[in-house]
Design a protein around this motif. Structure first.
Motif, PDB file in Angstrom:
ATOM      1  N   PRO A 291      49.342  40.095  39.979  1.00 14.29           N
ATOM      2  CA  PRO A 291      49.508  39.564  38.259  1.00 14.29           C
ATOM      3  C   PRO A 291      50.822  38.513  37.548  1.00 14.29           C
ATOM      4  O   PRO A 291      50.470  37.673  37.213  1.00 14.29           O
ATOM      5  CB  PRO A 291      48.159  39.798  37.740  1.00 14.29           C
ATOM      6  N   VAL A 292      51.848  39.881  37.963  1.00 10.41           N
ATOM      7  CA  VAL A 292      52.652  39.186  37.176  1.00 10.41           C
ATOM      8  C   VAL A 292      53.373  37.629  38.325  1.00 10.41           C
ATOM      9  O   VAL A 292      53.832  37.321  37.972  1.00 10.41           O
ATOM     10  CB  VAL A 292      53.657  40.239  36.284  1.00 10.41           C
ATOM     11  N   GLY A 293      53.701  38.497  39.612  1.00  8.48           N
ATOM     12  CA  GLY A 293      54.386  37.879  40.488  1.00  8.48           C
ATOM     13  C   GLY A 293      54.302  37.128  41.161  1.00  8.48           C
ATOM     14  O   GLY A 293      54.694  35.755  41.529  1.00  8.48           O
ATOM     15  N   GLY A 294      52.819  36.846  41.042  1.00  8.30           N
ATOM     16  CA  GLY A 294      51.847  35.891  41.966  1.00  8.30           C
ATOM     17  C   GLY A 294      51.742  36.353  43.284  1.00  8.30           C
ATOM     18  O   GLY A 294      51.555  35.266  44.123  1.00  8.30           O
ATOM     19  N   ILE A 295      52.292  37.458  43.606  1.00  5.73           N
ATOM     20  CA  ILE A 295      52.850  37.472  44.988  1.00  5.73           C
ATOM     21  C   ILE A 295      50.515  38.625  45.341  1.00  5.73           C
ATOM     22  O   ILE A 295      50.544  39.543  45.489  1.00  5.73           O
ATOM     23  CB  ILE A 295      53.696  38.643  45.531  1.00  5.73           C
ATOM     24  N   TRP A 296      50.944  37.640  47.101  1.00  4.76           N
ATOM     25  CA  TRP A 296      49.619  38.824  47.320  1.00  4.76           C
ATOM     26  C   TRP A 296      50.567  39.951  48.248  1.00  4.76           C
ATOM     27  O   TRP A 296      50.952  40.019  48.837  1.00  4.76           O
ATOM     28  CB  TRP A 296      49.514  37.638  48.691  1.00  4.76           C
ATOM     29  N   GLU A 297      49.786  41.431  48.158  1.00  5.26           N
ATOM     30  CA  GLU A 297      50.140  41.871  49.118  1.00  5.26           C
ATOM     31  C   GLU A 297      50.259  41.684  50.381  1.00  5.26           C
ATOM     32  O   GLU A 297      50.395  42.377  51.597  1.00  5.26           O
ATOM     33  CB  GLU A 297      49.414  43.195  48.814  1.00  5.26           C
ATOM     34  N   LEU A 298      49.112  40.710  51.100  1.00  4.27           N
ATOM     35  CA  LEU A 298      48.366  41.154  52.390  1.00  4.27           C
ATOM     36  C   LEU A 298      49.353  40.205  53.572  1.00  4.27           C
ATOM     37  O   LEU A 298      49.297  38.882  53.691  1.00  4.27           O
ATOM     38  CB  LEU A 298      47.293  40.065  52.298  1.00  4.27           C
ATOM     39  N   ALA A 299      49.825  41.235  54.139  1.00  2.00           N
ATOM     40  CA  ALA A 299      51.179  40.427  55.198  1.00  2.00           C
ATOM     41  C   ALA A 299      50.830  41.022  56.507  1.00  2.00           C
ATOM     42  O   ALA A 299      51.746  40.278  57.377  1.00  2.00           O
ATOM     43  CB  ALA A 299      52.920  41.511  54.548  1.00  2.00           C
ATOM     44  N   ASP A 300      49.548  41.391  56.635  1.00  2.00           N
ATOM     45  CA  ASP A 300      49.726  42.274  57.629  1.00  2.00           C
ATOM     46  C   ASP A 300      48.128  40.908  58.103  1.00  2.00           C
ATOM     47  O   ASP A 300      48.084  40.633  57.306  1.00  2.00           O
ATOM     48  CB  ASP A 300      47.958  43.323  57.804  1.00  2.00           C
ATOM     49  N   PRO A 301      48.253  40.926  59.366  1.00  2.00           N
ATOM     50  CA  PRO A 301      47.198  39.417  60.150  1.00  2.00           C
ATOM     51  C   PRO A 301      45.455  40.041  58.958  1.00  2.00           C
ATOM     52  O   PRO A 301      44.805  39.169  59.142  1.00  2.00           O
ATOM     53  CB  PRO A 301      47.564  39.359  61.548  1.00  2.00           C
ATOM     54  N   VAL A 302      45.342  40.795  59.419  1.00  2.00           N
ATOM     55  CA  VAL A 302      44.316  41.305  59.040  1.00  2.00           C
ATOM     56  C   VAL A 302      44.631  43.031  58.362  1.00  2.00           C
ATOM     57  O   VAL A 302      45.313  43.722  58.510  1.00  2.00           O
ATOM     58  CB  VAL A 302      43.456  42.272  59.979  1.00  2.00           C
ATOM     59  N   ILE A 303      44.069  43.007  57.344  1.00  2.00           N
ATOM     60  CA  ILE A 303      43.562  44.592  56.555  1.00  2.00           C
ATOM     61  C   ILE A 303      43.273  45.271  57.568  1.00  2.00           C
ATOM     62  O   ILE A 303      44.021  46.986  57.298  1.00  2.00           O
ATOM     63  CB  ILE A 303      43.216  44.598  55.689  1.00  2.00           C
ATOM     64  N   SER A 304      42.311  45.965  57.745  1.00  3.93           N
ATOM     65  CA  SER A 304      41.639  46.994  58.997  1.00  3.93           C
ATOM     66  C   SER A 304      41.545  46.273  60.927  1.00  3.93           C
ATOM     67  O   SER A 304      40.767  45.466  60.872  1.00  3.93           O
ATOM     68  CB  SER A 304      40.921  47.642  58.552  1.00  3.93           C
ATOM     69  N   PRO A 305      42.729  46.475  61.476  1.00  5.45           N
ATOM     70  CA  PRO A 305      42.199  46.203  63.095  1.00  5.45           C
ATOM     71  C   PRO A 305      41.482  47.113  63.414  1.00  5.45           C
ATOM     72  O   PRO A 305      40.857  46.312  64.489  1.00  5.45           O
ATOM     73  CB  PRO A 305      43.569  46.638  63.165  1.00  5.45           C
ATOM     74  N   ALA A 306      40.798  47.650  63.266  1.00  6.44           N
ATOM     75  CA  ALA A 306      39.313  48.626  63.884  1.00  6.44           C
ATOM     76  C   ALA A 306      39.167  49.835  63.304  1.00  6.44           C
ATOM     77  O   ALA A 306      39.334  50.297  62.276  1.00  6.44           O
ATOM     78  CB  ALA A 306      39.862  49.569  65.331  1.00  6.44           C
ATOM     79  N   TYR A 307      37.767  49.762  63.381  1.00  4.07           N
ATOM     80  CA  TYR A 307      36.747  50.707  61.975  1.00  4.07           C
ATOM     81  C   TYR A 307      35.917  51.009  63.056  1.00  4.07           C
ATOM     82  O   TYR A 307      35.445  50.497  63.915  1.00  4.07           O
ATOM     83  CB  TYR A 307      37.554  49.994  61.121  1.00  4.07           C
TER      84      TYR A 307
END
Length: 400
Positions: A291-307
């Motif tokens: 919320p401070v820097g406005g940066i999304w954490e998600l730099a991977d293509p997906v959060i979970s590649p398999a489950y």
């Protein structure tokens, strides 16, 4: 009535190396938690394993020269454009170094005022003050410096990314614009370096007449060998270089591959160890925003590649605050509790989508929620807990 609902905690492991049997390592960590911490494993518990140790155990690495060789094979070795990379020493710097080695000239087009995940080159206030339109006003480096100064550092990393990216090769130029088609004024061969918007970027460039358009998800989709003595690089058939991380100044760790086979083997091994059906997911970056820097954490293509299959779908929940304040506000505390438990049991098998009593619940994939939880628990630093155990996630207020 149980007083603890969902809980999640990290499990420490030894430092995981290339060729380690990760299934055995995870099982030993779970066994240690049971024996030393008195953890009781139940049906429906969840084990999350960070993608970093999955890829490391696979030895899924590649050198900057491997990247250069694949770029050289897929792009005419003249002038390549690179559009919309994120501002990251960890995620993109080594990729740019490899691209620059594979061609004669590189023009990197950065999106301004911020990249795809929210890292700001400059603020919107500065853009407004200079009366700029990022979608029509294309800035070369000299114009950027004239308008905003000779040293512009990222507020968290302290890095001047324009200077840093230029330093990664003596054949790199930088321009800034939020319209991907502007790169075609410099070259008609383009590498789309964005993550979640890459398909739209590729479509726009192709429609605008680009001769060649590939994404970084199309680089290192197969092993690359530099010579007869080279055993070959790591690779990812689905994501290529997306999700890669810097391993050294000349090496990157790629996003893990064959994850579906891994989670199934992991579930079988845990069932043999504990006698319980434990769900398993591989997780990367969580899907949350600073919320401070406005940066999304998600730099991977997906959060979970398999489950495993028990984690498919979205939550199907009632909003307790809503039904407590509306449907059962007239009841005593004990009566309200009984009524709410009955309402929760009655929802079984019914889809709550669009119903008022579910308004405000989170309509996200279970694996996106669970992967984000795992990422927050394990962190990205020195906690040493690449495995996360989640218990009680599928419980609700009606469970005793």
């Amino acid at each position: 009535m149980r007083v603890i609902g969902t809980r999640a905690f990290g499990l420490r492991t030894p430092i995981i190396r290339e060729t380690d049997d990760l299934v055995t390592v995870v099982c030993q960590s779970v066994k240690d938690a049971v024996e030393h911490e008195k953890v009781i494993i139940n049906d429906g518990d969840i084990i999350g394993i960070t993608e970093a140790v999955v890829a490391r155990s696979q030895g899924n690495y590649a050198s900057v020269d491997h990247i250069a060789a694949d770029v050289r094979a897929k792009i005419d070795g003249g002038h390549a454009g690179v559009v919309f990379p994120i501002l990251s020493r960890n995620r993109f710097a080594m990729l740019l170094k490899g691209i620059a080695r594979g061609v004669k000239k590189v023009t990197v087009q950065l999106s301004y005022p911020a990249d795809e995940v929210g890292n700001q080159l400059i603020s919107w206030e500065d853009v407004d003050d200079k009366k700029l339109n990022p979608y029509s006003d294309c800035l070369c480096e000299s114009e950027y410096r004239r308008l905003f100064g000779n040293e512009i550092k990222h507020r968290f990393t302290g890095i001047d990314y324009v200077s840093y990216y230029k330093s990664l090769g003596d054949n790199i130029d930088i321009i800034l614009c939020a319209d991907p088609k502007r790169i075609l004024e410099y070259t008609d061969q383009v590498i789309a370096a964005d993550i979640h918007t890459r398909f739209r970027t590729k479509r726009a460039l192709t429609a605008a007449g680009a001769k060649k358009v590939i994404g970084i998800d199309e680089i290192l989709t197969q092993p690359v060998r530099l010579n007869d003595g080279d055993s070959g690089s790591g690779y990812n058939e689905q994501y290529g270089l997306l999700g890669s991380n810097k391993a050294s100044e000349e090496r990157v760790k790629l996003f893990p591959r064959d994850c579906s086979d891994f989670v199934e083997k992991m579930q079988q091994a845990l069932r043999k160890l504990t006698g319980k059906t434990v769900e398993v997911l591989v997780y990367g970056d969580g899907g949350f925003k600073d919320p401070v820097g406005g940066i999304w954490e998600l730099a991977d293509p997906v959060i979970s590649p398999a489950y495993t299959s028990g984690l498919t779908g979205t939550p199907n929940e009632l909003k307790l605050k809503y039904i407590a304040d509306n449907d059962f506000a007239h009841l005593s505390q004990d009566e309200a509790r009984t009524a709410i438990e009955q309402a929760i049991r009655a929802k079984a098998g019914r889809n709550q989508m669009g119903k008022m009593e579910s308004e405000g619940t989170t309509p996200r994939q279970l694996t996106d929620l669970l992967g984000s939880l795992c990422d927050l628990v394990s962190g990205s630093g020195d906690k040493g807990t690449p495995i996360v155990l989640i218990q009680g996630y599928f419980d609700n207020y009606s469970n005793g």
